[in-house]
Scaffold this active site. Structure first.
Site, PDB file in Angstrom:
ATOM      1  N   TYR A  21      26.233  -0.721  -3.698  1.00 44.92           N
ATOM      2  CA  TYR A  21      26.272  -1.681  -2.592  1.00 44.92           C
ATOM      3  C   TYR A  21      25.107  -1.434  -1.634  1.00 44.92           C
ATOM      4  O   TYR A  21      24.421  -2.363  -1.221  1.00 44.92           O
ATOM      5  CB  TYR A  21      27.611  -1.540  -1.859  1.00 44.92           C
ATOM      6  CG  TYR A  21      27.696  -2.312  -0.569  1.00 44.92           C
ATOM      7  CD1 TYR A  21      27.689  -3.702  -0.573  1.00 44.92           C
ATOM      8  CD2 TYR A  21      27.783  -1.650   0.657  1.00 44.92           C
ATOM      9  CE1 TYR A  21      27.763  -4.421   0.620  1.00 44.92           C
ATOM     10  CE2 TYR A  21      27.856  -2.356   1.845  1.00 44.92           C
ATOM     11  CZ  TYR A  21      27.854  -3.734   1.818  1.00 44.92           C
ATOM     12  OH  TYR A  21      27.925  -4.436   2.992  1.00 44.92           O
ATOM     13  N   GLU A  43      34.689  -8.579   5.916  1.00 41.96           N
ATOM     14  CA  GLU A  43      34.524  -7.725   7.098  1.00 41.96           C
ATOM     15  C   GLU A  43      35.773  -7.795   7.978  1.00 41.96           C
ATOM     16  O   GLU A  43      36.192  -6.790   8.559  1.00 41.96           O
ATOM     17  CB  GLU A  43      33.283  -8.138   7.895  1.00 41.96           C
ATOM     18  CG  GLU A  43      31.958  -7.846   7.206  1.00 41.96           C
ATOM     19  CD  GLU A  43      31.660  -6.352   7.067  1.00 41.96           C
ATOM     20  OE1 GLU A  43      32.391  -5.530   7.670  1.00 41.96           O
ATOM     21  OE2 GLU A  43      30.687  -6.011   6.372  1.00 41.96           O
ATOM     22  N   TRP A  51      35.401   0.620   4.244  1.00 37.30           N
ATOM     23  CA  TRP A  51      34.670  -0.389   3.481  1.00 37.30           C
ATOM     24  C   TRP A  51      34.807  -0.144   1.984  1.00 37.30           C
ATOM     25  O   TRP A  51      34.822  -1.080   1.198  1.00 37.30           O
ATOM     26  CB  TRP A  51      33.208  -0.406   3.892  1.00 37.30           C
ATOM     27  CG  TRP A  51      32.411  -1.480   3.203  1.00 37.30           C
ATOM     28  CD1 TRP A  51      31.354  -1.323   2.369  1.00 37.30           C
ATOM     29  CD2 TRP A  51      32.627  -2.899   3.278  1.00 37.30           C
ATOM     30  NE1 TRP A  51      30.895  -2.537   1.925  1.00 37.30           N
ATOM     31  CE2 TRP A  51      31.656  -3.529   2.469  1.00 37.30           C
ATOM     32  CE3 TRP A  51      33.545  -3.703   3.970  1.00 37.30           C
ATOM     33  CZ2 TRP A  51      31.585  -4.909   2.317  1.00 37.30           C
ATOM     34  CZ3 TRP A  51      33.470  -5.087   3.804  1.00 37.30           C
ATOM     35  CH2 TRP A  51      32.488  -5.675   2.994  1.00 37.30           C
TER      36      TRP A  51
END
Length: 200
Positions: A21, A43, A51
């Site tokens: 990522y 988000e 995350w």
């Protein structure tokens, strides 16, 4: 021959998914409408979670949310909401799921006003990425004047789960801000490039 050591931001924590990522998405300018909406929802879903948790569920989200087709998500009714609440592949939080539908409807309104979600969002940084100078992870802020402004305007319009911290993380994710550490190989505008527009 010695293997070349690649310097990355410390937050990747040597996790393969986080490294992928980091290397291919985080901090790289994104303008694809569906993917911008995707990050907006993800988000928000991250609030209170890591995350990495969201990344692991990302493909499930794409499946559950019709690949983040804004018009489809905006039209979700009680039956679909029930399916999402019972889907173990996503974060089953009623407030976050409801917010995603509200946000889809607001995106449609924004598109009518600005021509695209992309134009609206990138307007908060003048249409160009902000290249920061962070020496270490602790220098990366949880909010900025730009994220404050975005959060305030989005809340005024009716968006949900768009506090300034979430907006700041969003701006970093979609490359509106390049917050890579100065020692990271992805730091700087010339390093900002996406392998594929849709990040697949």
């Amino acid at each position: 021959m010695m293997k070349k050591i690649v310097k990355r931001c410390a937050w990747t924590n040597n996790d393969e998914l986080m490294i992928a990522y980091h290397d291919h998405e985080w901090g790289v300018p994104l303008h694809d409408e569906n993917r911008l909406f995707e990050f907006l929802i993800l988000e928000g879903a991250q609030a209170g979670l890591s995350w990495l948790t969201i990344l692991k569920k990302r493909e499930n989200y794409r499946r559950a949310y019709d690949d983040f087709d804004v018009n489809k998500v905006a039209g979700y009714k009680s039956r679909k909401i029930g399916q999402l609440l019972n889907d173990p592949g996503i974060v089953r939080n009623k407030q976050k799921i409801s917010a995603s539908i509200v946000n889809a409807k607001e995106v449609i309104r924004v598109r009518k006003e600005f021509g695209s979600l992309d134009a609206y969002l990138w307007g908060f940084v003048g249409g160009r990425p902000v290249i920061s100078k962070r020496k270490k992870m602790s220098d990366i802020p949880s909010h900025t004047p730009e994220s404050d402004a975005m959060s305030k305007d989005m809340k005024r319009r009716g968006f949900k789960f768009v506090g300034t911290t979430i907006c700041c993380a969003f701006m970093q994710a979609v490359g509106m801000v390049n917050d890579h550490e100065a020692s990271c190989f992805k730091y700087g505008p010339k390093r900002a490039s996406r392998d594929h527009q849709d990040n697949r």
